[in-house]
Design an enzyme around this catalytic site. Structure first.
Site, PDB file in Angstrom:
ATOM      1  N   HIS A   1       0.834  -1.214   0.000  1.00  0.00           N
ATOM      2  CA  HIS A   1       0.000   0.000   0.000  1.00  0.00           C
ATOM      3  C   HIS A   1       0.862   1.255   0.000  1.00  0.00           C
ATOM      4  CE1 HIS A   1      -0.313  -0.112   4.676  1.00  0.00           C
ATOM      5  NE2 HIS A   1       0.346   0.983   4.384  1.00  0.00           N
TER       6      HIS A   1
ATOM      7  N   GLU B   1      -5.075   0.752  -0.291  1.00  0.00           N
ATOM      8  CA  GLU B   1      -4.895  -0.678  -0.115  1.00  0.00           C
ATOM      9  C   GLU B   1      -5.026  -1.391  -1.461  1.00  0.00           C
ATOM     10  OE1 GLU B   1      -3.816  -1.672   2.605  1.00  0.00           O
ATOM     11  OE2 GLU B   1      -4.944  -0.991   4.351  1.00  0.00           O
TER      12      GLU B   1
END
Ligand code: GLP
Length: 246
Positions: free
Chosen positions: A142, A147
């Protein structure tokens, strides 16, 4: 690194842990010295700490600089020691003697966090965009709190943290339950809009993510792979983090 030149064009410097901070501070001071009204994007977490310690040790005049954080947790009470506002106060504002009004973060206490995210994106644009964005990389690849699965052109928005990221950040909180589940984060597209990117990576836990980011396909599976789409990226990594790079 240039999109047409591929990952081999990345400026990757392998350094000892302490030297990551020194080299990063050199680059930051170069950008500040050569930019009339510099805008610096700052990361939190462990990766930039050596940089901030080095900046504090060197001293310097930061009065012309405007600072923008990458992200902020949602759900923590104001003044919580692990809110990024407090982390930046401890690690950056106080040690460097910055005027707190020059350090911007998304507002996590807004009644409408989605609106707060949009306003933050606009504030960065109003400041003229980021000249140098400091980044860390999550062990799942990330960037900020983008994410896996995040759109490569995403802008600042509300996000949900993965369990892997909550586990990684558990070390900053007394219990896992206290690690927030949501945040406001700059998007990958927002990060790519910065004129220059500086990624700091230390330790073996980052080796696989760094390898995927720089040598794998550009894909939402590894958000940090968007670095390959930017024309000016410097990676400062210690030997452990750089272990899998060619
Ligand atoms: C955190 C932050 C990121 C940071 C990354 C890596 O959760 N939101 O901005 O770059 O994950 O963290 P660390 O440097 O502590 O490994």
């Amino acid at each position: 690194m240039r999109a047409d030149a591929g990952p081999a064009a990345a400026a990757v410097l392998r350094l000892e842990g302490r030297d990551v901070g020194t080299a990063a501070a050199d680059l930051l001071h170069t950008v500040i010295a050569s930019t009339p009204r510099p805008v610096i994007g700052v990361a939190t977490g462990g990766s930039p700490s050596p940089l901030y310690r080095e900046l504090a040790a060197r001293g310097g005049d930061y009065r012309a600089v405007t600072w923008f954080a990458l992200d902020e947790y949602l759900g923590l009470p104001a003044g919580h020691p692990q809110s990024y506002a407090e982390v930046l106060r401890r690690e950056l504002i106080d040690p460097l003697g910055l005027d707190p009004r020059t350090v911007h973060l998304p507002d996590p206490h807004s009644a409408d966090p989605h609106d707060a995210a949009a306003r933050y994106e606009q504030r960065i644009a109003d400041a003229g965009g980021v000249d140098l964005q400091i980044l860390g990389i999550g062990r799942n690849g990330h960037l900020a709190f983008n994410e896996p699965g995040a759109a490569l052109d995403s802008r600042t928005r509300v996000e949900t943290l993965t369990e892997d990221t909550r586990q990684a950040n558990r070390r900053f909180f007394p219990t896992l339950e206290e690690v927030p589940t949501r945040c406001i984060t700059q998007g990958l597209g927002t990060i790519l809009s910065a004129r220059r990117l500086l990624l700091l990576a230390q330790g073996a836990a980052k080796a696989e993510a760094l390898h995927r980011a720089l040598t794998g396909p550009v894909s939402a599976d590894c958000p940090a792979s968007v670095l390959q789409l930017h024309g000016d990226v410097t990676v400062l990594a210690d030997a452990e983090a750089a272990a899998l790079l060619p």
